[in-house]
Structures are given as structure tokens and as C-alpha cells.
Design a protein around this motif. Structure first.
Motif, mmCIF file in Angstrom:
data_model
loop_
_atom_site.group_PDB
_atom_site.id
_atom_site.type_symbol
_atom_site.label_atom_id
_atom_site.label_comp_id
_atom_site.label_asym_id
_atom_site.label_seq_id
_atom_site.Cartn_x
_atom_site.Cartn_y
_atom_site.Cartn_z
ATOM 1 N N PRO A 1 0.803 -1.232 0.000
ATOM 2 C CA PRO A 1 0.000 0.000 0.000
ATOM 3 C C PRO A 1 0.836 1.281 0.000
ATOM 4 N N GLY A 2 2.001 1.242 0.615
ATOM 5 C CA GLY A 2 2.847 2.436 0.712
ATOM 6 C C GLY A 2 3.405 2.840 -0.645
ATOM 7 N N LYS A 3 3.468 1.884 -1.576
ATOM 8 C CA LYS A 3 4.083 2.180 -2.885
ATOM 9 C C LYS A 3 3.057 2.202 -4.015
ATOM 10 N N ALA A 4 1.777 2.038 -3.661
ATOM 11 C CA ALA A 4 0.745 1.991 -4.716
ATOM 12 C C ALA A 4 0.339 3.396 -5.136
ATOM 13 N N ALA A 5 -0.275 3.488 -6.327
ATOM 14 C CA ALA A 5 -0.868 4.763 -6.772
ATOM 15 C C ALA A 5 -2.352 4.711 -6.431
ATOM 16 N N TYR A 6 -2.901 5.864 -6.024
ATOM 17 C CA TYR A 6 -4.320 5.960 -5.682
ATOM 18 C C TYR A 6 -4.964 6.926 -6.664
ATOM 19 N N VAL A 7 -5.928 6.418 -7.442
ATOM 20 C CA VAL A 7 -6.514 7.234 -8.515
ATOM 21 C C VAL A 7 -8.022 7.369 -8.299
ATOM 22 N N PHE A 8 -8.478 8.614 -8.241
ATOM 23 C CA PHE A 8 -9.911 8.893 -8.124
ATOM 24 C C PHE A 8 -10.409 9.345 -9.483
ATOM 25 N N THR A 9 -11.528 8.776 -9.938
ATOM 26 C CA THR A 9 -12.022 9.140 -11.272
ATOM 27 C C THR A 9 -13.421 9.760 -11.209
ATOM 28 N N GLN B 1 -14.495 20.531 -7.600
ATOM 29 C CA GLN B 1 -15.273 19.704 -6.660
ATOM 30 C C GLN B 1 -14.781 18.261 -6.652
ATOM 31 N N VAL B 2 -14.417 17.745 -7.837
ATOM 32 C CA VAL B 2 -13.908 16.364 -7.897
ATOM 33 C C VAL B 2 -12.590 16.275 -7.113
ATOM 34 N N GLU B 3 -11.713 17.281 -7.310
ATOM 35 C CA GLU B 3 -10.431 17.338 -6.575
ATOM 36 C C GLU B 3 -10.682 17.356 -5.072
ATOM 37 N N LYS B 4 -11.698 18.118 -4.659
ATOM 38 C CA LYS B 4 -12.006 18.262 -3.229
ATOM 39 C C LYS B 4 -12.380 16.904 -2.631
ATOM 40 N N THR B 5 -13.265 16.172 -3.334
ATOM 41 C CA THR B 5 -13.672 14.846 -2.841
ATOM 42 C C THR B 5 -12.434 13.955 -2.697
ATOM 43 N N ALA B 6 -11.599 13.963 -3.748
ATOM 44 C CA ALA B 6 -10.400 13.119 -3.750
ATOM 45 C C ALA B 6 -9.476 13.488 -2.584
ATOM 46 N N VAL C 1 -6.006 12.412 -9.723
ATOM 47 C CA VAL C 1 -7.378 12.480 -10.239
ATOM 48 C C VAL C 1 -7.311 12.225 -11.738
ATOM 49 N N ALA C 2 -8.199 11.364 -12.233
ATOM 50 C CA ALA C 2 -8.251 11.113 -13.687
ATOM 51 C C ALA C 2 -9.711 11.167 -14.126
ATOM 52 N N TYR C 3 -9.914 11.410 -15.412
ATOM 53 C CA TYR C 3 -11.269 11.449 -15.956
ATOM 54 C C TYR C 3 -11.471 10.249 -16.883
ATOM 55 N N GLN C 4 -12.711 9.832 -16.992
ATOM 56 C CA GLN C 4 -13.012 8.635 -17.777
ATOM 57 C C GLN C 4 -14.229 8.876 -18.668
ATOM 58 N N SER C 5 -14.452 7.978 -19.586
ATOM 59 C CA SER C 5 -15.695 7.922 -20.370
ATOM 60 C C SER C 5 -15.949 9.171 -21.200
ATOM 61 N N ALA C 6 -14.897 9.844 -21.659
ATOM 62 C CA ALA C 6 -15.086 11.032 -22.508
ATOM 63 C C ALA C 6 -16.006 10.682 -23.673
ATOM 64 N N GLY C 7 -16.837 11.654 -24.071
ATOM 65 C CA GLY C 7 -17.819 11.408 -25.137
ATOM 66 C C GLY C 7 -17.157 11.200 -26.484
ATOM 67 N N ARG C 8 -17.930 10.570 -27.392
ATOM 68 C CA ARG C 8 -17.420 10.315 -28.748
ATOM 69 C C ARG C 8 -17.698 11.539 -29.611
ATOM 70 N N ILE D 1 -8.121 8.184 -17.764
ATOM 71 C CA ILE D 1 -7.616 7.130 -16.871
ATOM 72 C C ILE D 1 -6.586 6.226 -17.575
ATOM 73 N N ASN D 2 -6.838 5.893 -18.852
ATOM 74 C CA ASN D 2 -5.910 4.984 -19.550
ATOM 75 C C ASN D 2 -4.548 5.635 -19.788
ATOM 76 N N GLU D 3 -4.614 6.947 -20.079
ATOM 77 C CA GLU D 3 -3.385 7.736 -20.290
ATOM 78 C C GLU D 3 -2.618 7.819 -18.958
ATOM 79 N N LEU D 4 -3.360 8.044 -17.873
ATOM 80 C CA LEU D 4 -2.698 8.147 -16.564
ATOM 81 C C LEU D 4 -2.044 6.811 -16.179
ATOM 82 N N LEU D 5 -2.707 5.689 -16.515
ATOM 83 C CA LEU D 5 -2.122 4.380 -16.182
ATOM 84 C C LEU D 5 -0.755 4.236 -16.856
ATOM 85 N N ARG D 6 -0.652 4.735 -18.114
ATOM 86 C CA ARG D 6 0.633 4.648 -18.840
ATOM 87 C C ARG D 6 1.696 5.476 -18.121
ATOM 88 N N THR D 7 1.295 6.696 -17.688
ATOM 89 C CA THR D 7 2.248 7.552 -16.973
ATOM 90 C C THR D 7 2.692 6.882 -15.663
#
Ligand code: FEC
Length: 317
Positions: free
Chosen positions: A181-189, A207-212, A226-233, A243-249
Motif C-alpha cells: 500500500p505504501g508504494k501503490a498509486a491511488y486514482v480517483f475518477t 469539486q472532484v479534486e475536493k472529494t479526492a 485524479v483522472a477522468y473517464q468515459s469522454a464522449g465520442r 484514466i488509460n493515459e494516466l495508467l501509462r504515466t
């Protein structure tokens, strides 16, 4: 006490995907290609449970609002279950893009004689592309009524202590399963929104940052993203990082484990089961990252208690 509880809505059957998608696109029919792609996403998850969860939230919220707050009376001589001091509560469900629609719910409220009510969305963050649009739908339904219903709005609840505690409890379950847990990344989406809305001063990312930040603080996390997901087409730019881009980083930065929590959505649905559990999970696997997602709040009583608090605080006395 009367409540209009709103959520996004989802099709009940495959043949409803097209009119549902057309409603999301404000009446513009999607191309065959877009439609096929959305139908395949539903097919891949089997079914979105969003309507069932929204209904369960409404039923439980109504039950809680109708119970007298503890401590209960010492002797059970009166009516049982004990009655709430504010009288019988009724919770109506209206969905943004399917049935029962917000218009249908508002009309039913009026027919039942409701003249004032609390309006609340089962999503904690205000956005011009979410809560503001729910509000437009309520306002346009009101225009069709002979007398008004006086709605008091709960527009956001991103820092409600009960919400933060409920999210933290579920993230803690993931922390127990992490190898390190000490070395994991924590991502809120949260669901992405078009950048144009943010440029108009949308408070959503703040507001999303505040919750996180509050969940991270409560669990004393060493760091969080903080990452965003499900962007519209659509061709316009959407709020990131995706989120997928952040996982690569994160992989490039040397992380091996990632704990993900979708704080923009209290309930499970397409965007959780497909975009996180299938798509982001596949990205993580391809990168050799271990990704664990915190379970959603759904209709669990700790979340319903948050809705109850918000509704009672908003109810005009
Ligand atoms: O399970 C389900 O079937 C429904 C899942 C679902 C939820 C949800 C929540 C939010 N959305 C938000 C913003 C946008 C914007 C657009 C948009 C488009 C879609 C499409 C589908 C969809 N959304 Fe959604 N959203 C869900 C599903 N959403 C399906 C259409 C296909 C696609 O683009 O993927 C772009 C609309 C446009 O074209 O103009 C903007 C926000 C939320 C979180 C707040 C809320 O729950 O209301 C913000 C659940």
C-alpha cells in the motif's frame, strides 16, 4: 416531505439503446457506427444495473425519511414503524435520459398534489453538463403544469462528511488487498466533461479534486491522482487526464499497483463496468500493472443516510 431523486437512466432492453442515445444527443440520431459501438459496450457488460440501483436508492431513502431518527421512543405503543416528525415522505424517481423521465416524474408529483419538494441528483458534483442539465429538464417540465412545484435544489455534496467516510471505507477494503500500500498509486475518477464547460467556469473539476483530497486525507494516503473517464465520442476536447493515459504515466513512473475509485458515480453502470472494469483493466494488464477498483456505494445505507441528511437539511421549515 417530497423528494425528486434523479439519475442518468439506462435502456431496459437492446432496442431502447437507439432512442436513449438519441436523447443523450439532444434529439440527433447517432450514426450506425456510434450506435453499434454503444450496443456492443452494453453487450460486453451484459446489462447496466443503473435503473435497479436508482430504484433501490429511492425506496431506501423513502423508508429512512419515514423513520423517526434514533433514539427511538422507549415504548412501542404508537404506530410502528415510528413516524418521522416531518410526516410521510414520498420519493419520486426521474431519469435524465430514459424512463421514468424527469418530465414524467414531475407530472406525477403534480398529480399527487405535491407543491414543494427537494430536488437531488445521485451524483455528488455540480457541472454545467450534469446537474445544470437535470435542472433544465425540471424547469421545462414545470412549464407544462397549471400550478408550480416549489423545488429546493441540492446542487452538490462533494465534501459531505458521510460521503467521504463511505468512499473511504470502500477504498480501505482495496488497501487491505494491496501487496504494498505504501508504494501503490491511488486514482480517483469522475466522468469527463468537455473542456469548453471548464472554460466557462464549471466548478466540476474543483469539486472532484475536493472529494479526492478529503478521502486521501481521511485515509492518510501518501499521494493521490485524479483522472477522468468515459469522454464522449465527439471531436471537441474533453477534460483529462484520461484514466488509460494516466495508467501509462504511472507505469513509466515505476508503479506496480493502482487502486482506483470512481468518486463521480455513486452507482455501478456502463461507465464503471465497461470503462473501468473492462477497458482500464485491459490497459493495466497490457502494462503489467495490478489494478484494483473500490466497490461502488450503490444503494448501501451509508450513502442513503447521506442523501437523507442532505434532503432534510434542504427541506424548507
Ligand atoms: O449505465 C448506463 O447505461 C448509463 C451510464 C452513464 C452515466 C453517465 C453519467 C454522466 N455523463 C456525463 C456527461 C456526459 C456528456 C456526454 C455523455 C454521453 C454519454 C453517452 C452514454 C453515457 N453518457 Fe454520460 N453517462 C452515462 C452514459 N455523458 C452512453 C453517449 C455515448 C458516449 O459518448 O459514450 C456527451 C453528450 C453529448 O453528446 O452532448 C457531456 C456526466 C455524468 C455524471 C453525472 C451523472 O450521473 O449524471 C457529467 C451514469
Amino acid at each position: 416531505m417530497n423528494v425528486l431523486l434523479m439519475a442518468y437512466g439506462t435502456p431496459y432492453a437492446p432496442e431502447e439503446v437507439e432512442p436513449y442515445y438519441t436523447d443523450i444527443r439532444r434529439g440527433r440520431r447517432p450514426s450506425e457506427e456510434l450506435l453499434k459501438e454503444l450496443a456492443e459496450r452494453y453487450e460486453a457488460i451484459g446489462k447496466s444495473p443503473l435503473n435497479e440501483i436508482t430504484l433501490a436508492q429511492a425506496v431506501r431513502l423513502q423508508a429512512l425519511l419515514n423513520l423517526e431518527a434514533p433514539p427511538y421512543p422507549k415504548r412501542l405503543l404508537g404506530p410502528f414503524p415510528p413516524r418521522a416528525p416531518h410526516g410521510p415522505a414520498r420519493v419520486y424517481v426521474g431519469t435524465k435520459h430514459w424512463h421514468p423521465s424527469i418530465g414524467e416524474a414531475v407530472a406525477a408529483m403534480h398529480e399527487d398534489g405535491v407543491r414543494r419538494a427537494v430536488a437531488i441528483v445521485a451524483a455528488p458534483h455540480y457541472s454545467l453538463r450534469s446537474v445544470a442539465e437535470y435542472r433544465e429538464k425540471v424547469d421545462s417540465a414545470l412549464k407544462a403544469l397549471p400550478e408550480p412545484i416549489d423545488f429546493v435544489w441540492v446542487e452538490s455534496y462533494e465534501a459531505h462528511p458521510g460521503l467521504i467516510a463511505a468512499y473511504a471505507r470502500r477504498l480501505e477494503e482495496v488497501i487491505w488487498r494491496l501487496k504494498n500500500p505504501g508504494k501503490a498509486a491511488y486514482v480517483f475518477t469522475a466522468h469527463s466533461i468537455p473542456v469548453a464547460a471548464v472554460e466557462k467556469g464549471d466548478p466540476y473539476p474543483r469539486q472532484v479534486e475536493k472529494t479526492a483530497e478529503l478521502i486521501a486525507k481521511r485515509l492518510a494516503l501518501p499521494r493521490f491522482h485524479v483522472a477522468y473517464q468515459s469522454a464522449g465520442r465527439t471531436p471537441e476536447p474533453w477534460l483529462g487526464p484520461d484514466i488509460n493515459e494516466l495508467l501509462r504515466t504511472l507505469k513509466e513512473e515505476g508503479y506496480e499497483e493502482v487502486a482506483v475509485q470512481a468518486v463521480g458515480f455513486p452507482a455501478d453502470h456502463l461507465e464503471v463496468f465497461y470503462d473501468l472494469d473492462l477497458e482500464a483493466q485491459a490497459t493495466a494488464r497490457e502494462l503489467g500493472l495490478r489494478l484494483l477498483r473500490a466497490r461502488s456505494l450503490n444503494a448501501d445505507l451509508d450513502y442513503i443516510q447521506v442523501l437523507k441528511d442532505l434532503v432534510e437539511a434542504a427541506w424548507p421549515r
